[in-house]
Design an enzyme around this catalytic site. Structure first.
Site, PDB file in Angstrom:
ATOM      1  CB  SER A 115      -4.910   0.834   9.539  1.00 15.26           C
ATOM      2  OG  SER A 115      -4.051   0.768   8.418  1.00 15.26           O
ATOM      3  CE1 TYR A 139      -4.527  -3.908   2.696  1.00 20.73           C
ATOM      4  CE2 TYR A 139      -3.315  -2.353   4.070  1.00 20.73           C
ATOM      5  CZ  TYR A 139      -4.422  -2.668   3.296  1.00 20.73           C
ATOM      6  OH  TYR A 139      -5.418  -1.746   3.126  1.00 20.73           O
ATOM      7  CB  THR A 165      -7.002  -6.047   4.415  1.00 20.42           C
ATOM      8  OG1 THR A 165      -7.452  -5.536   5.670  1.00 20.42           O
ATOM      9  CG2 THR A 165      -7.776  -5.382   3.292  1.00 20.42           C
ATOM     10  CE  LYS A 235     -11.802  -3.694   6.377  1.00 21.44           C
ATOM     11  NZ  LYS A 235     -11.104  -2.991   5.306  1.00 21.44           N
ATOM     12  CG  HIS A 259     -10.403  -1.302   0.902  1.00 25.74           C
ATOM     13  ND1 HIS A 259      -9.503  -2.295   1.209  1.00 25.74           N
ATOM     14  CD2 HIS A 259      -9.832  -0.152   1.324  1.00 25.74           C
ATOM     15  CE1 HIS A 259      -8.424  -1.763   1.768  1.00 25.74           C
ATOM     16  NE2 HIS A 259      -8.601  -0.449   1.861  1.00 25.74           N
TER      17      HIS A 259
END
Ligand SMILES: Cc1cc2nc3c(=O)[nH]c(=O)nc-3n(C[C@H](O)[C@H](O)[C@H](O)COP(=O)(O)O)c2cc1C
Length: 361
Positions: A115, A139, A165, A235, A259
């Site tokens: 992440s 992101y 994402t 995602k 999520h």
């Protein structure tokens, strides 16, 4: 005389039992952050229940006595079709942090998805497990230069793919987290978030409010895919039309995900969303899924519904909390053994055969 090795205390436990070991070890605020979801957590519960609503029907006398969990994803081998989902802040579960997770994933022969909100940067993961397969989740930030700088770091350190994402234009409302806030312990950082914040002069705590682009559109995704030197998986896909559109925009893979029920409470379980997404993608790219997968048989159901692989989020964090690298290894090994056993009992010798499993629903 035979010497007997002491049994690893986690190696025979189910994922639920490993979670039960982890819970008392976690600070209450951290537990609320890891376990919690949006609203009254209906979707968190349904993610899990929905795998159990589909019952795979065994075929007998298939001559199958063993099963392989080996496969391939984005052109490289995978020992287990279960990846570590991107989750923030592994260092608050265990001091080993993302490096321990990366080593456990490498040992299991699967991909770790790091992440961008992690407590380690891409370079550190590459150093910790140079032989491991690694993808980077991001992101898209308002500051596209900051996004590009992160992608460059990932490329330089052997990351194979980007996971963008798209289900988080804003943070979901998570009452459990709001009731039990936690502060980052001394020494724990979010280096990538910190870099992006420093570039733009924004406080790192305002990551979603000020740094992430909340109004991302399909044009932005297309531009990102066109610029990216790596394959891009999208995602956070729920709707089959969005799955199709992501592939049209150049995505190399689609991840059906809500999520972990942390964004909008009341949306469907991912087991319910998967089949339509698979049909919409029509085999053009791999389809992955996450949310509530806790058993080998859940993986069989996902494969039967057409997934190419699955991801697990919270179980990795609980494994890490309960035993560091060994704890994550225990989680992945348990899933591997459960999956291999379930495949044999369903009459499937490999993952390809699992596509043909009949589901009783
Ligand atoms: C504590 C926590 C942090 C997460 N952080 C991220 C993140 O930084 N980026 C992301 O794309 N998804 C994040 N997720 C969602 C996971 O990638 C994944 O979709 C979800 O956990 C799957 O559900 P499961 O936990 O039931 O397996 C997070 C999930 C949890 C539980």
């Amino acid at each position: 005389m035979r010497s007997v090795m002491p049994a690893d205390p986690l190696s025979d436990l189910s994922l639920d039992e490993i979670e039960a070991r982890a819970v008392p070890l976690l600070d209450p605020g951290v537990l609320a952050y890891y376990a919690g979801g949006a609203g009254e957590e209906r979707t968190v519960a349904d993610n899990r229940a929905a795998w159990g609503r589909r019952r795979p029907v065994p075929r007998v006398l298939t001559g199958t006595g063993t099963a392989s969990t080996r496969g391939e994803l984005l052109g490289a081998p995978l020992e287990l079709p279960v990846l570590a989902a991107p989750t923030a802040l592994h260092a608050i579960a265990h001091p080993g942090g993302e490096a321990a997770t990366a080593r456990a994933c490498a040992a299991a022969g699967t991909v770790m998805v790091l992440s961008m909100m992690g407590s380690a940067r891409p370079a550190a993961i590459a150093r910790a497990a140079p032989e491991g397969r690694r993808w980077l989740q991001l992101y898209v930030l308002r500051d596209r230069g900051a996004t590009d700088a992160l992608v460059d770091e990932a490329v330089a350190h052997g990351f194979e793919a980007l996971v963008v994402t798209v289900d988080t234009p804003i943070m979901g409302m998570r009452p459990r987290e709001e009731r039990s806030p936690f502060a980052l312990p001394p020494g724990v950082e979010q280096p990538v978030v910190g870099d992006a914040a420093a570039r733009t002069g924004v406080a790192p705590e305002r990551f979603f409010a000020d740094l992430v682009d909340p109004a991302l559109g399909w044009d932005d995704l297309e531009a990102l895919v066109a610029r990216a030197p790596l394959p891009v998986l999208v995602k956070g896909i729920h709707h089959p039309d969005d799955a199709r559109r992501a592939v049209d925009a150049g995505a190399a893979g689609v991840i059906v995900s809500n999520h972990g029920g942390r964004q909008l409470d009341g949306v469907p379980a991912t087991a319910d969303l998967l089949g339509p997404a698979v049909a919409a993608v029509g085999g053009r790219v791999p389809v992955l899924v996450d949310g509530g997968i806790r058993r080998g048989i859940d993986v069989c159901v996902a494969l039967a519904l057409g997934a190419d692989a699955v991801l697990v989020g919270r179980p990795v964090l609980y494994g890490l909390a309960a035993g560091g690298q060994a704890g994550v290894e225990a989680v992945l090994d348990r899933l591997r053994r459960e999956l291999a056993g379930a495949l044999v009992l369903l009459g499937c010798g490999d993952l390809a055969a699992a596509r043909g499993i009949t589901l009783w629903s």
